[in-house]
Design a protein around this motif. Structure first.
Motif, PDB file in Angstrom:
ATOM      1  N   UNK A   1       3.867  -4.481   3.499  1.00  0.00           N
ATOM      2  CA  UNK A   1       3.745  -5.448   4.058  1.00  0.00           C
ATOM      3  C   UNK A   1       2.440  -5.094   5.123  1.00  0.00           C
ATOM      4  N   UNK A   2       1.722  -6.146   5.142  1.00  0.00           N
ATOM      5  CA  UNK A   2       0.460  -6.040   5.976  1.00  0.00           C
ATOM      6  C   UNK A   2      -0.709  -5.028   5.563  1.00  0.00           C
ATOM      7  N   UNK A   3      -0.449  -4.714   4.193  1.00  0.00           N
ATOM      8  CA  UNK A   3      -1.707  -3.898   3.668  1.00  0.00           C
ATOM      9  C   UNK A   3      -2.886  -4.696   3.032  1.00  0.00           C
ATOM     10  N   UNK A   4      -4.027  -4.150   3.678  1.00  0.00           N
ATOM     11  CA  UNK A   4      -5.115  -5.028   3.232  1.00  0.00           C
ATOM     12  C   UNK A   4      -5.935  -4.226   2.307  1.00  0.00           C
ATOM     13  N   UNK A   5      -5.806  -3.351   1.962  1.00  0.00           N
ATOM     14  CA  UNK A   5      -6.655  -2.461   1.002  1.00  0.00           C
ATOM     15  C   UNK A   5      -6.759  -0.857   1.444  1.00  0.00           C
ATOM     16  N   UNK A   6      -7.780  -0.284   0.939  1.00  0.00           N
ATOM     17  CA  UNK A   6      -7.784   1.298   1.328  1.00  0.00           C
ATOM     18  C   UNK A   6      -9.265   1.832   1.018  1.00  0.00           C
ATOM     19  N   UNK A   7      -9.422   2.980   1.357  1.00  0.00           N
ATOM     20  CA  UNK A   7     -10.785   3.668   1.247  1.00  0.00           C
ATOM     21  C   UNK A   7     -10.142   4.972   0.428  1.00  0.00           C
ATOM     22  N   UNK A   8     -11.091   5.353  -0.632  1.00  0.00           N
ATOM     23  CA  UNK A   8     -10.735   6.430  -1.265  1.00  0.00           C
ATOM     24  C   UNK A   8     -11.839   7.370  -1.013  1.00  0.00           C
ATOM     25  N   UNK A   9     -11.611   8.617  -1.076  1.00  0.00           N
ATOM     26  CA  UNK A   9     -12.443   9.921  -0.959  1.00  0.00           C
ATOM     27  C   UNK A   9     -12.047  10.890  -1.761  1.00  0.00           C
ATOM     28  N   UNK A  10     -12.641  12.072  -1.717  1.00  0.00           N
ATOM     29  CA  UNK A  10     -12.297  13.191  -2.672  1.00  0.00           C
ATOM     30  C   UNK A  10     -12.481  14.532  -1.951  1.00  0.00           C
ATOM     31  N   UNK A  11     -11.162  15.153  -2.254  1.00  0.00           N
ATOM     32  CA  UNK A  11     -11.474  16.595  -1.474  1.00  0.00           C
ATOM     33  C   UNK A  11     -10.866  17.571  -2.365  1.00  0.00           C
ATOM     34  N   UNK A  12     -10.686  18.724  -2.143  1.00  0.00           N
ATOM     35  CA  UNK A  12      -9.933  19.887  -3.056  1.00  0.00           C
ATOM     36  C   UNK A  12      -8.729  20.222  -2.552  1.00  0.00           C
TER      37      UNK A  12
END
Ligand code: FAD
Length: 520
Positions: A150-161
Motif C-alpha cells: 500500500x503506497x509503495x512507490x519503489x526503493x533504493x538498493x545499496x550494499x553492505x557487509x
C-alpha cells in the motif's frame, strides 16, 4: 585451542607480559591479534566466554554506517567502509555482501536516498561492494515480496557487509593464538596491582572454573571491557570520572517467512529517529534495533517490554503481514559502550568513533567504536600501548592478515561455511563417526560434531557457550536451543569429563539464561 594449555601458559609465565588485555570481545581480541602479530607478548583475560558481552549481540553488519553520512560524518564513514572492505578480504568465509533496500513511500524519498546511497557507494572507493541504484515498485517487490504494498512507490538498493559476530570473534581468538597470544576465558580480572610509584603493573584475576586467584604482571594493562570499562577504571582509581554511557539495543528473530528473499530492509527513520533493519540471517529474519539509555551494564541484559513493542510495531508498518509476539523465535539485548566525550580530558588518541584514554594510574582504556572498525581501533591502541610501555616500535601488520579459517569458497561447506577451512576438520569427525553428523534439532542445521569441535578446539566450556556463541542456536530459536541443551550437555560431558551433577547444573544454568530469550 585448549583452555588447560592456556592456563598452563599463564601459570608458567613469571616475567611481566608486554601487554595484558582485559576483555574478550571484538575490541580486546582485536588488540591481542595486533599486539601478537607485532611480536609483543600478550595475555588476554575474559571474565566469561569470548563474546559473552556486546560482541555476540550486534546487528551483525560490517558497515560504514549510512546514518553517519546523514550526520555529515564523512571521515568516519570512509574509515568504516575501508575496514568493511578489509574484513571481507581477510575473512571471506565469515563476511559477505548483502543488498539493503530502502523502500520508498513518499515522492521525495527516491531522489533523496538514491543520491545519498550513491555517495555512500563512492566513498568506499576501491573497497566498494555492489552498486547502489533506484528500483521500480515491481523490482522492489521482487527483492522483498513480503513488503507492505500500500503506497509503495519503489526503493533504493545499496550494499553492505554481513557477518556472524560470535563466530568471527572465535576465529579471531584462534588468529591471536596462532600468532602467539595467550587468551583465557572464564578468568575475571578482580583487581589491578601497582608499582611503588602508583602505576598499574599487573592484574589480579580469578579462574572461574577452580575459584583460584592468580596474578600476572604487565608493562601495560589495556582495559577493553566495553560497557564495563568504568568498573575496571574505578578499581585502579575510585574517583575517576565515568567515560561510558551504556545504551541498550535489542533484536527480535523470526522465521524466514517474514523475509524470504536474499535482501534486507533498511528503514532510515523510525518514529524514534533511528535506523531499523530487517535482515536475512542464517535462514531466519533478524529485526532491530533500539537505543535505550540504561543505568549500568550487566552481562546478560534483558529486552524491555517497550523495546519489544517498538520493534514489533515498526516492523508491522513495513511488512505485509505484521509479526506478533507469537512469531518471535528469540529476543536478545546488547549494550553499546558509547563514550561520553566530555569526560575524557587527557585523551591520548582520539578518532571520532573510538577513544583511547590513559588514566593517571597508567591504565589504558579503549572504548566506543564498533565491530566493523575493530582492526583499526586495535592498531591505534597498540601504537599507544607500545609507547606507554616503552616497547620497541614495530609496525602494524593486520591490514592484510587472514583470519583463521580463511577460505575463498567456503560456500561449498553448506551450513558449515562459517567455519571456513575448519569445516574440513568437522567433516572428518563425521566421517569417523556417522552419529556425529546427526542434527541436534529439526528446526536448526547444527550437528553433533559442531559441539565436539567447539569443546575440543574452540574453548567452549559450558552448554551456553556451545548453544549461544559456537553455534547460534540460542539467538536463532531459543525454544529449539532449550530442547537441544540435554544432548549438548551429554556430548560436552564426554569431552570435558563432567559428572552427572555438573551436567545437570550446566543444563539448569543454560535454562536460566535462555529464559530471557523466549517471549512469553
Ligand atoms: C544492539 C547493537 C547492535 C550493534 N550492531 C553493530 C553492527 O551491526 N555493526 C557494528 O560494526 N557494530 C555494531 N554494534 C557495536 C558493536 O557490537 C560493539 O561496538 C562491539 O561489540 C564492542 O565490543 P567490545 O569488545 O568493546 O565490548 P564487549 O563485546 O562487551 O566485550 C567486553 C568484554 O569484557 C569482558 N569483561 C568485563 N569486565 C571484565 C573483567 N573485569 N575481567 C575480564 N573480562 C571482563 C566482558 O565479559 C566482555 O566480554 C552494535 C551494538 C549494539 C549494542
Amino acid at each position: 585451542m585448549k583452555r588447560p594449555e592456556m592456563l598452563g601458559r599463564v601459570q608458567a609465565h613469571s616475567n611481566a607480559w608486554d601487554m595484558i588485555v582485559v576483555g574478550g570481545g571484538a575490541t580486546g581480541v582485536g588488540v591481542a591479534i595486533d599486539a601478537a602479530t607485532r611480536g609483543y607478548e600478550v595475555l588476554l583475560l575474559e571474565q566469561s566466554d569470548f563474546g559473552k558481552g556486546t560482541s555476540s549481540r550486534s546487528t551483525k553488519l560490517a558497515h560504514g554506517g549510512v546514518r553517519y553520512l546523514e550526520q555529515g560524518n564523512i571521515g568516519l564513514v570512509m574509515e568504516a567502509l575501508k575496514e568493511r572492505g578489509l574484513l571481507l578480504q581477510n575473512a571471506p568465509h565469515l563476511v559477505s555482501d548483502l543488498a539493503f533496500i530502502v523502500p520508498n513511500y513518499d515522492w521525495w524519498e527516491a531522489p533523496f536516498y538514491g543520491l545519498g546511497l550513491k555517495l555512500y557507494q563512492l566513498l568506499a572507493g576501491k573497497y566498494g561492494f555492489g552498486k547502489s541504484r533506484l528500483l521500480s515498485r515491481e523490482e522492489t517487490l521482487e527483492h522483498l515480496p513480503t513488503l507492505k504494498t500500500e503506497g509503495l512507490r519503489g526503493g533504493a538498493v545499496y550494499y553492505d557487509g554481513q557477518f556472524d559476530d560470535a563466530r568471527l570473534l572465535i576465529h579471531m581468538v584462534f588468529t591471536a593464538f596462532e600468532q602467539g597470544a595467550t587468551l583465557l576465558n572464564y578468568a575475571e580480572v578482580t583487581g589491578l596491582t601497582k608499582d611503588s610509584q602508583g602505576f598499574v603493573d599487573g592484574v589480579v584475576a580469578r579462574d572461574a572454573e577452580t575459584g583460584e586467584e592468580f596474578r600476572a604482571r604487565a608493562k601495560v594493562v589495556i582495559n577493553a571491557t566495553g560497557a564495563f570499562s568504568d568498573r575496571l577504571r574505578r578499581t585502579a582509581e575510585p574517583s575517576v570520572a565515568p567515560m561510558i554511557v551504556p545504551s541498550q539495543g535489542i533484536h527480535l528473530v523470526f522465521g524466514p517467512e517474514f523475509l524470504p528473499g536474499e535482501s534486507a530492509i533498511m528503514v532510515p527513520h523510525t518514529s524514534d529517529g533511528r535506523v531499523l533493519f530487517a535482515i536475512p540471517w542464517h535462514g531466519h529474519t533478524l529485526v532491530g534495533t533500539t537505543d535505550t539509555p540504561i543505568a549500568d551494564a550487566t552481562l546478560e541484559p534483558v529486552a524491555m517490554e517497550q523495546e519489544i513493542e517498538f520493534i514489533l510495531s515498526t516492523a508491522g508498518q513495513y511488512l505485509g503481514k505484521a509479526p506478533t509476539r507469537a512469531d518471535v523465535l528469540s529476543v536478545f539485548a546488547g549494550i553499546r559502550p558509547l563514550v561520553r566525550a566530555a569526560a575524557v580530558a587527557n585523551t591520548a588518541a582520539l578518532s571520532r568513533d573510538h577513544v583511547i584514554h590513559i588514566d593517571s594510574s597508567g591504565l589504558m582504556t579503549i572504548g566506543g567504536g564498533k565491530w566493523t572498525t575493530y582492526r583499526h581501533m586495535a592498531e591505534d591502541c597498540v601504537d599507544q600501548a607500545a609507547t606507554l610501555a616503552q616497547l620497541p616500535e614495530r609496525p602494524c601488520v593486520t591490514h592484510h592478515l587472514n583470519i583463521h579459517g580463511f577460505h575463498a569458497s567456503a560456500g561449498q561447506f553448506g551450513h558449515l561455511a562459517v567455519y571456513g577451512s575448519d569445516a574440513i576438520e568437522i567433516r572428518k569427525l563425521i566421517e569417523d563417526d556417522a552419529l556425529l553428523g546427526e542434527p541436534l534439532h529439526p528446526a536448526l542445521p547444527y550437528v553433533r560434531a559442531e559441539v565436539i569441535w567447539a569443546a575440543r578446539d574452540e574453548m567452549s566450556r559450558t552448554v551456553e557457550d556451545a548453544l549461544a556463541r559456537r553455534t547460534r542456536a540460542l539467538f536463532l530459536n531459543a525454544g529449539a536451543a532449550l530442547e537441544m541443551a540435554p544432548v549438548v550437555a551429554d556430548l560436552m560431558a564426554a569431552e570435558l569429563g563432567w559428572t552427572e551433577i555438573v551436567k545437570a547444573k550446566q543444563v539448569a544454568a543454560f535454562r536460566d539464561v535462555a529464559s530471557n530469550y523466549v517471549l512469553c
